[in-house]
Motif scaffolding. Sequence first.
Motif, short mmCIF file in Angstrom:
data_model
loop_
_atom_site.label_atom_id
_atom_site.label_comp_id
_atom_site.label_asym_id
_atom_site.label_seq_id
_atom_site.Cartn_x
_atom_site.Cartn_y
_atom_site.Cartn_z
N SER A 94 0.83 -1.21 0.00
CA SER A 94 0.00 0.00 0.00
C SER A 94 0.87 1.26 0.00
CB SER A 94 -0.97 0.00 1.19
OG SER A 94 -0.27 0.26 2.37
N GLU A 95 2.04 1.18 0.64
CA GLU A 95 2.96 2.31 0.57
C GLU A 95 3.45 2.54 -0.86
OE1 GLU A 95 5.34 2.51 4.82
OE2 GLU A 95 5.78 0.87 3.44
N ARG A 96 3.71 1.40 -1.56
CA ARG A 96 4.19 1.51 -2.94
C ARG A 96 3.09 2.08 -3.82
NH1 ARG A 96 5.60 -4.16 -4.11
NH2 ARG A 96 5.33 -4.66 -1.92
N ASP A 97 1.85 1.68 -3.54
CA ASP A 97 0.71 2.22 -4.28
C ASP A 97 0.63 3.74 -4.07
OD1 ASP A 97 -1.93 2.03 -5.65
OD2 ASP A 97 -2.65 2.66 -3.68
N ASP A 98 0.76 4.16 -2.83
CA ASP A 98 0.71 5.60 -2.53
C ASP A 98 1.84 6.35 -3.21
OD1 ASP A 98 -1.48 5.27 -0.97
OD2 ASP A 98 -0.39 5.21 0.94
#
Lengths: 266, 283
Positions: A113-117
Amino acid sequence: MHGYLTIEQVGKIFDTQSGKFTALANVSLGIEKGEFVTIIGHSGCGKSTLLNIVAGLSRATTGAVLLDGAVVDEPGPDRAVVFQNHSLLPWLSAYANVRLAVDKVFGKTKSASERDDWTKHNLALVHMDHALNKKPDELSGGMRQRVGIARALAMQPKILLLDEPFGALDALTRAHLQDTVMEIHQATKSTAIMITHDVDEAVLLSNRIVMMTNGPSATIGDICEVRLDRPRRRLEAADTPEYARCRKQVLQFLYERHAQVGHKAA
Amino acid sequence: MTGILGDVAKPARFKPWLARLRLWERARNCAAVLVPPLVTIAVLLLLWQLLCGEQGSALPPPSKVVKDTWELIRDPFFDNGGTDVGLFWQILASLKRVGIGFSMAAVCGVALGVLIGQSSFAYRGLDPIFQVLRTVPPLAWLPISLAAFKDSNPSAIFVIFITAIWPIILNTAVGVRQIPEDYRNVARVLRLNGLEYFTKIMLPASVPYMFTGLRIGVGLSWLAIVAAEMLVGGVGIGFFIWDGWNSSLLSEIILALIYVGIIGFFLDRAISFIGRLIAGRPI
């Protein structure tokens, strides 16, 4: 000469069918952290060759490149390249193109989810958050280049290498992208080398303009320091004496001291 | 809502009319696609009927073909044991052989294609051999494979394999070699490892070429299976045709030919459909 990035006595000799061709000779340059440097010169003067050597895509025949104290001998995400023709993968969406780079660079250090953000954050930086799911053929030339810049930024490189990124764009689109690049440089304090043909672009964006002599055996002919405050605004900057001085210095270099042979005759 | 032209906000009143118009348009588009082939088929059947309709003609007319083979058309699923089974089973047996042979050819062909596409050394070493071997007619391999496998079924499968593999290898290699330098550079900057490069860049970039090879390959396999089965015997559409010839059942042969053609057409379509699914774009 020592800096964050150091180009030390770099030379490049190509083996061609008609013998050896010396493209670059004795190129030395130091670049400080946070500096934005443009390299300008006539076509065929070895600008791209020099950038490719810094990127690690091509090897210097002589000399070396050091980044943050380490020798550069292969390509890597710490020297992200924005390619001239965007080089987005046509089967991936804008998001997926950037995400591929994010996954590769931060796959072990950031959660999904951090990579998505982070992917979305970088696309927002270049104002492309409205077209996450568009494929490259559905985007205009300028938008593709924006995604290309987002992909490079998303690698969080030590230095950003821009290989004539706006060469194929029309003047208005160019201006918009230049503004975006200035915004990003202001916001991220990134170090960057950009190759260009355009004198105004060089003056507007750079801390220093590196002028290359014509090949063969091209090298650095002159360096112009641009002492304009940041953030710079296109219209206000263009009216300042400093802008005019830099512009003149570069133009003089290109068209008087190192005019291309063909042009001189004409 | 009253505008200059009065009350215009009454779309509901016009809806059934519009719907009918659309239906009519769709029917017309459908007809434009369907009518020309139907007319062509009707004309050809008529011509065939006229040419072969007389008593004592060498080939049966369509009416006779249908009459003679009605039992086969009506019940493709009967099974009287041995090779006396319905057309469904005959075709299924052939499709199984093609399925096995072609799948092996696809896997090996793509692997070899990637190898000679990636490595100049492998290309220089293997390409001349491939160029020579690919011109060998499929059936020329049959005696050798019969000698090697000492059994008819694996021999037929090997013939399919060796027939289908060349276009797959050569097209995959072209696909890999044409990957733009830019994509390779992106991969180098990102430091993709071999597997990542293969799945993320090479495969998607060369999928259209691979599937061109796979389509040609499946077409050739289907051509070869009929010939191979004629020679090796057993259940299968090829032997069914050969058997029909030996028993002078020309109508059955004609029916089998129609089935072979239709199945070949669908095999080709199936491969290009899978290609589109994998590539995520028209190929």
